[in-house]
Design an enzyme around this catalytic site. Sequence first.
Site, PDB file in Angstrom:
ATOM      1  NE  ARG A   1      -3.798  -8.045  -7.014  1.00 41.23           N
ATOM      2  CZ  ARG A   1      -3.279  -6.906  -7.418  1.00 41.23           C
ATOM      3  NH1 ARG A   1      -3.293  -6.362  -8.931  1.00 41.23           N
ATOM      4  NH2 ARG A   1      -3.914  -5.855  -7.000  1.00 41.23           N
TER       5      ARG A   1
ATOM      6  CG  ASN B   1      -6.120  -2.948  -7.650  1.00 42.37           C
ATOM      7  OD1 ASN B   1      -6.331  -3.660  -9.326  1.00 42.37           O
ATOM      8  ND2 ASN B   1      -6.079  -3.041  -6.971  1.00 42.37           N
ATOM      9  CG  ASP B   2     -10.590  -6.602  -4.274  1.00 41.98           C
ATOM     10  OD1 ASP B   2      -9.266  -7.708  -4.381  1.00 41.98           O
ATOM     11  OD2 ASP B   2     -10.998  -5.591  -3.700  1.00 41.98           O
TER      12      ASP B   2
ATOM     13  CG  HIS C   1      -1.924  -0.754   0.945  1.00 47.03           C
ATOM     14  ND1 HIS C   1      -2.858  -1.890   2.105  1.00 47.03           N
ATOM     15  CD2 HIS C   1      -2.678  -1.533   0.092  1.00 47.03           C
ATOM     16  CE1 HIS C   1      -3.201  -2.339   1.651  1.00 47.03           C
ATOM     17  NE2 HIS C   1      -3.786  -1.726   0.111  1.00 47.03           N
TER      18      HIS C   1
ATOM     19  NE  ARG D   1      -7.555   2.917  -3.180  1.00 45.37           N
ATOM     20  CZ  ARG D   1      -6.835   3.437  -4.028  1.00 45.37           C
ATOM     21  NH1 ARG D   1      -6.280   4.340  -4.021  1.00 45.37           N
ATOM     22  NH2 ARG D   1      -6.481   2.846  -5.611  1.00 45.37           N
TER      23      ARG D   1
ATOM     24  NE  ARG E   1     -13.123   1.541  -2.120  1.00 45.08           N
ATOM     25  CZ  ARG E   1     -12.267   0.944  -2.109  1.00 45.08           C
ATOM     26  NH1 ARG E   1     -12.493   0.145  -3.144  1.00 45.08           N
ATOM     27  NH2 ARG E   1     -11.258   1.603  -0.841  1.00 45.08           N
TER      28      ARG E   1
ATOM     29  CD  GLU F   1     -14.817  -4.272  -4.936  1.00 46.11           C
ATOM     30  OE1 GLU F   1     -13.306  -3.934  -4.309  1.00 46.11           O
ATOM     31  OE2 GLU F   1     -16.210  -4.550  -4.096  1.00 46.11           O
TER      32      GLU F   1
END
Lengths: 216, 835
Positions: B727, B716-717, B451, B558, B594, B693
């Site tokens: 991953r 990504n998800d 991250h 986010r 989100r 997702e």
Amino acid sequence: MTISRDAVVDWIKAFADVIAVNKDYLTELDAAIGDADHGANMHRGFQAVLTKLPTVADKDIGTLFKTVGMTLVSTVGGAAGPLYGTFFIQLGSATTGKLELTMADWQAALEAGVNGVVMRGKANPGDKTMVDALIPALGAFKAASASNAALPAALRDAAQAAEQGMLATTPWVARKGRASYLGERSAGHQDPGATSSHLLLKAAADTWADNSGNVG
Amino acid sequence: MVAIVIVSHSARLAQGAAELARGMAGPDVPLAAVGGLDLPDQPLGTDAALIQKAIESVYQPDGVVVLMDLGSAILSTEMALEALPPEQRERIALCEAPLVEGALAAAVQSRLGASLAQVLAEARGALAPKAAQLGLVPPDQSAVTAAVPAGPALTLELAVRNRLGLHARPAARLVQTAGQFAGADVHLRNVTAGRGPVSAKSINAVATLGVRQGQIVEITAAGLEAEAALAALQRLADDNFGDVDEPAPPAERVVARPTVTSGEAGSLLGLPVSPGIALGPARLFQPAVLAIPTHRIDNPQAEWDRLLAALERTRAQIQAARTAVAQRTDRYAAAIFDAHLLFLDDEALRGPARAAIFDERLNAAAAWQRAVDSVSAAYQALDDDYLRVRAADVADVGRQALLNLSNGHSPAPLTQAGIVVAGDLSPADMAALDPSLVMGVCTAYGGPTSHAAILARTLGVPAVAGLGPGLLAVAEGTVLLMDGATGQVWPEPAAALAADYVRRAEAERSTKAAALAASAAPAVTRDGRRIEIAANIGSVADAQAALAAGAEGVGLFRTEFVFLDRRAAPDEEEQYAIYRAAAAGLEGRPVIIRTLDAGGDKPLPYLDLGPEANPFLGWRAVRVCLDRPEFFKVQLRAIVRAAAEFPVRVMFPMVATLGEWRQARDLLAEARAETAARGLPVPASLETGIMIEIPAAALRAKQFAAEVDFFSIGTNDLTQYVMAAERGNPRVAALADSFHPAVLDLIGRVAQAAHGLGKWAGVCGEFAGDPLAVPLLVGLGIDELSMSAPAIPRAKAIVRDLEAGRLGDLVERALAAETAADVRALARQAVRSNP
């Protein structure tokens, strides 16, 4: 006697017209010994120059010539692009800041331009290239100037010498450029580059000698 | 690497030759193709100005080789050269080699890291192999010709089983083995990644293949000793390239020894995390010094439980870091974290700590610290490099547990500009750094997908991770030169080297500035389709960066940052202030907020999420929020209030079922009503969407489309769930590739479902900002791409070059492709044929 900025613009425009008229002729010459694009390439380049001219109409002659040169570099495409591009850029360097050209100025500019072409193309006289028209023309202009001829007469002499040089290329075997791939078969054809160079100097003589309004 | 420029009268010829060269040498060789005139009908010819630009675009201090066709190409190139600064000119060589053969040979040699002279020689000898093949006498018996092996080539294909792939040690064994056979020309190709072939006799060349565990390599040998060489290599491979199959010791992380000396030799090599060049003084990032209280306690059991809880929290954090960091980092990540996890359970730590609490009635923090100190000191005293590094691991784990025991920490803020040097940075650490002071970030641990790394990219801060503990020996203020694109860091670099890099950095900056200047305008394809390019942000400061990069809005805000690293949940006023500030910073552009996306991997003490065996399939995101409606509505009310003043949209993460969506939507309506009841302004309407997702939601997109206002696909998800591959697990990480046709198929269906009901679909996630993904996503009908701010100018430029109406073919072929690698190759072609 001097060549005014407007007269320079007139010369470029006149040459663009000459190229437009002789486009097919040049291409035909090139078709015999090259890749049949000289006329079309030069026409495209000078049409692009015509659209650029208004943007530099109020600039000095050096800027004007450099703009012509840079435009040709990006729009002609064939070898004539870098060659004529260099010719005009060199003219521009020799006339930086000037708003009119004396006979001596023009001689110095022409010499710089011709030297630039020789340097760029690495051609020698007799290689059947535009140099064969340009070098005799420069010589003739210098000779006329040394004998105190007036500008119009000197320009005429130069144009005539270019024509002689151009005609002389016909029997030769090409040693530079695309035509050199043809070897002996290139003999018997007049060189298109020498032809356009002759037309360029002829346009100068015609424009600057006959239009007394601009040449004073 | 030496750069290569291909000049032709024909743009297509130049590009074709470049494509062949890239196919041979891989995508990393700086290579530019230039030809034709920049006029509408693209006539044949050459343009000195274009050639000059092409050279500038790939210029390398190592040198540039220019290959030309003929006639004006030569004259124009010479003219272009004259326009370049003299110090560049002398490193540019015009090469008479035949265009195609010369470009291939030059590119391959450049890829091996050869010098300008070597690349030139290779290019000039490029006709020799062809002459030999045709049975003609080569023009001269140069060294190149001599190297061409006689006889047919033998091939051997094998899967690399080594845990860390062909990393330094096994690669070195391979090169040494191949090197024993002078009579064999041995080449190696990474079949899986489509890289190479390269000479198997060069360590650098083999390293550039980046062979990872599970990948297939092809070894080709030719010449008299070909058979013997292959047999030896097969034996080596059977022997696992001499690697004992065990977790790599952390000491291996340092590729170059961390001695702080000047010049190239003293450079450190880490994992490239965030591109960019930085030169500046090292600023050691001091973890907060913990004052460890020591006192007697009355209830040892409670104290022991507190310690266990802190250890569990630490375990969750490490597992999360392991997951994030190990994503596609081939090398060491897993081993580091596994070692850390082992220490948490180690009786050598727990035993003494338990004894101190129960027998001496010592408080948990002091008891734990004493145990850590004693184990760490024991390791330190050992005469073994490998074990000594363990001391640092113990201390790391110990400190982390201690932080959890004392509930969080505040890192020492950066007060002077420089390059931050740290063991590792948490996302919170990274976020807390003053962007105007951080020139770059170098960490001893961590990897490109943590991250913190994603944050560094978002911030546009050059960063290198995984430099090894030796990095921490660098003294405060030491001048560091770093290249975030290659992962190289030079302490006290030689002046010439630094100057070179600074020049490159300036060139990069001016290219970036040009793209940025063009970035403010909207992204419209050549045939007039507008694609909204938005930014992903994670803080208020990000909003400004997004705007500066040309974002047309925020496609993903986010909100986890608001919730992380604190003991109590943020209240409505605090959240409202943050959302409002972010929206206000966007000067009227829309922002999609989100709602909280937290789970077992992002522990929030006030939510009692607790660690889970499988946090990504567990109780997280909207699932948590729906189970804690009062907590959720605090956030929803804050969003509603911000939406009353600004163009705010809201979306819910991790929605699997229509029921969940409807529950969330109803809670939002309640939040709105409650806000209105307090006399506060509410928006007339609030666009509400969901993240796609979960495959279930993607497959039922039509049903959702009837009720939601928009979709935002979290690639990504979605990719992890579609491929059922985490991953963070290096054994399966390669499967979790968003370029896989299955993923693209779902994305396309979601877009269609949205459009069918007049709704729009966007993509957020790293995939949206991948230059190769852009044409695919536009072709699949995606309306909005949301990415980290620095990716925006490039993405806009790509969109502007696309002909949306002509992407059908690309999409069709991509969906028909078998592998992610095939799709990448198709996309690469599409981007290239759209110059």
